[in-house]
Structures are given as structure tokens and as C-alpha cells.
Design an enzyme around this catalytic site. Sequence first.
Site, PDB file in Angstrom:
ATOM      1  N   LYS A 197       0.828  -1.199   0.000  1.00  0.00           N
ATOM      2  CA  LYS A 197       0.000   0.000   0.000  1.00  0.00           C
ATOM      3  C   LYS A 197       0.871   1.261   0.000  1.00  0.00           C
ATOM      4  CE  LYS A 197      -3.863  -2.354   0.183  1.00  0.00           C
ATOM      5  NZ  LYS A 197      -3.491  -3.726   0.556  1.00  0.00           N
ATOM      6  N   HIS A 198       0.236   2.429   0.077  1.00  0.00           N
ATOM      7  CA  HIS A 198       0.947   3.696  -0.079  1.00  0.00           C
ATOM      8  C   HIS A 198       1.976   3.940   1.013  1.00  0.00           C
ATOM      9  CE1 HIS A 198      -2.635   4.136  -2.576  1.00  0.00           C
ATOM     10  NE2 HIS A 198      -1.937   4.994  -3.279  1.00  0.00           N
TER      11      HIS A 198
END
Length: 401
Positions: A197-198
Site C-alpha cells: 500500500k501507499h
Amino acid sequence: MDKEKLAIYGGQPVRDHFLPYGKQVINEDDIHSVIKVLSSDFITTGPTLERFEREIAEYTGAKYAVAFSSGTAALHGACFAAGIGKGDEVITTPMTFAATSNCVLYQGGIPVFVDIDPKTYNINPSQIKEKITKKTKAIIPVHFTGQPAALEELLEIAKENNLIMIEDAAHALGAKYKNKKIGSIGDMTMFSFHPVKHITTGEGGMITTNNEDYYQKLIQFRSHGIVRAKHLLKENHGPWYYEMHSLGFNYRMTDIQASLGISQLKKLDSFIARRKQISRFYTHELASLKDLTLPYQDKNGDSSWHLYIIKLKSRNLNANRKFIFEALQKENIGVNVHYVPVYYHPYYESLGYKKGSCPVTESCYEEFITLPLHAGMSDQDAKDVVNAVKKVLNYFSKSRL
């Protein structure tokens, strides 16, 4: 795989080492932040976790944020706080990881799947109303690939039918809907901090909300259903006393993880900017390939670009996606497919879900390939991806194997 189809790839691939579709970006600042906590008095749930929660709340514009041991645990907590129980129906999308609907099952609820919009790949609001019954309790839209779902329409439907809206924003930290950050719009919003994820905390998740009642329930749920605040106790035997008010779980995040999250959060905007840069490059370079459908961007949303998905348009390519997928991997390009429709899984089949219920989702699944996209990619990495896609599709279009 048919050896004849891959015979041409006996030569040099476009790159000499494997490029994963997603990967964390960790630097010395991140490592130092973790070491600092390891040298402190608190390594489990403590002041660093509280700081991480405050900073996520501030970043998203929400009043409250509650950290969990994973995104799945966080979504489970949201279903609990929403009061989802046995027999309650929750409308969601099958174009997601199984955790989205599994969390409804954990509470004894019934997932009801609604098909996706053929452009955005998000849940289609126009098909939700026909699925609403007296048993419907909530809607869980997924901001697929980081592109916000049609929140204005979804909120209107939720309000008209007295439904709770829990946003699955595992892909969408930093995304915006009509210039408002995802995380401050629905009743509750879940974020994931898995390494692809980010930002990452190793494993971890977060629920943001503006509702104090949900906040208190989430705090209890992640720690065995236990309360310690004096004003919430039914009795008070002394300063050591605590009570279990509900059947909760041990879903706590540690200060070690939170310290990494705080350090990562400082770089989130730059990570998203890099993802956008790579995505623009892909779109520019692949636009000439007429057999591909490239990602569509809704004018109401500002995607955080968790995934870049190409869609194979021609019948010939669709019929041979497995070949194309394996050929790209042979080029050391770590492609993936997101997602196997949830009700395809044998467990969901055992519950009575059947194929054919969401035809757009099923069609997209047969045509999707996810290209590598993460903030740690170099310009050369992105060029390698484009060159590999062009090489494989060019070969395939000529060979017609």
C-alpha cells in the site's frame, strides 16, 4: 504453458531482475524511527500509537482515528461498531479482496454483491437500490485501485434508506473526492498499511470516523471489549479496575509499527506524486496500443493510484491472457490480477453464491492485468514495463497462437 508460445522468449528479457507489482519504500529515517521506539519504555500500544492516530486523523480531516493490527481487523471493527449482526445484509462489490466481505461474515451478516461500473470498476450505484431489503444494514464501497467511488450518489442512497456507509479505502489513502480527502466523508473509513500500500507499518490498518459513538466502540473492540474510563464502568472497585463490555478481539497495533507509520506518513504525498508520474507515463506510452483499455479517471475523484490496470479488449488477447501474463513474467515484469471475484472462491460457493450474478465484474476479471506500480520504481523500471508490454503484445498479435 505451451512451450511453443514462449519459444521466442528464449533470448534476453527486457530486464535482468524481477520487478514486483508492489513494494514498500523504506529508508534510514524509517529505520531510525523504529530503533528509537525499541529503545523506549513502550513497544506495544502506547504514546507513539496515539500520535500516529492523531496524525492520520489530521491528514484525512477526520475527528477520530483508531489503529488496528491489520486492515482486515480494522474493517471487522467497523462492522462491529456499525452493529452488523446475524442476518443483517451488507451491500458491497465482488471486485475486491475477500477480506471486505469476510468481515461481514465474521459478524454473522450476509454480503450482498452488486456489480461494478464498466468504466471506473467501482460499485455501480444504479444497481444498489434493487438490492436493498428490510434486512439491509450497511453499504461497503471499495475505492478500487485508489479511485474514489461515486460517494455523492452512495451517500444519498445510504441516507434515504437509513444505512451506514463503511468505505473500504485500503487502496485510497491520500485520494480525494470532490477535493475532500477520503477518510472524512462516510460514517467510517478503513485504510490498510500492508507493504504494497501507499505507506506501511508492516501489517496494520486504521478506521477514521467523525462519530464519537463509533470511536468508543472501535477502541473497545480492538482490545477484548474492555473499558477502563471511569464514566463507562458499571462498578468501580478501584484504580486498577476494568470491565469487559462486549466480545472484542486483540487487534491492537504496536508502538513499533506506529513509529514506522509516522515516518512513512511524512513521505505519503511524495509517494503518491511518484505513483501519479509513473501512471501518466504508462498512459502516454501505451495509448497507441488499440487492443488495450487504459484506466479511466472520474472527474469527481483524484486517485491515489494504488494499482494501474490494463484491460485486454480484443477477443484474441482475452482468450490468451494466461499466455500474456506468463510471457510478461518471463520478461521479469511482476504483473498480477486484481481480483478474483469474491464469490468465485469455494467457500463462498459453499454459502450458495453463484457465478453469473455480476457479469461486468466477471468480464473484467477475465480481461485485467495489473502492471507494477510503486513509489520505489525508477524511470528505467517504468520504461522496462512499457517495453515488455509492447514486446509481448506485438509478438502475440503477429503470431496468433
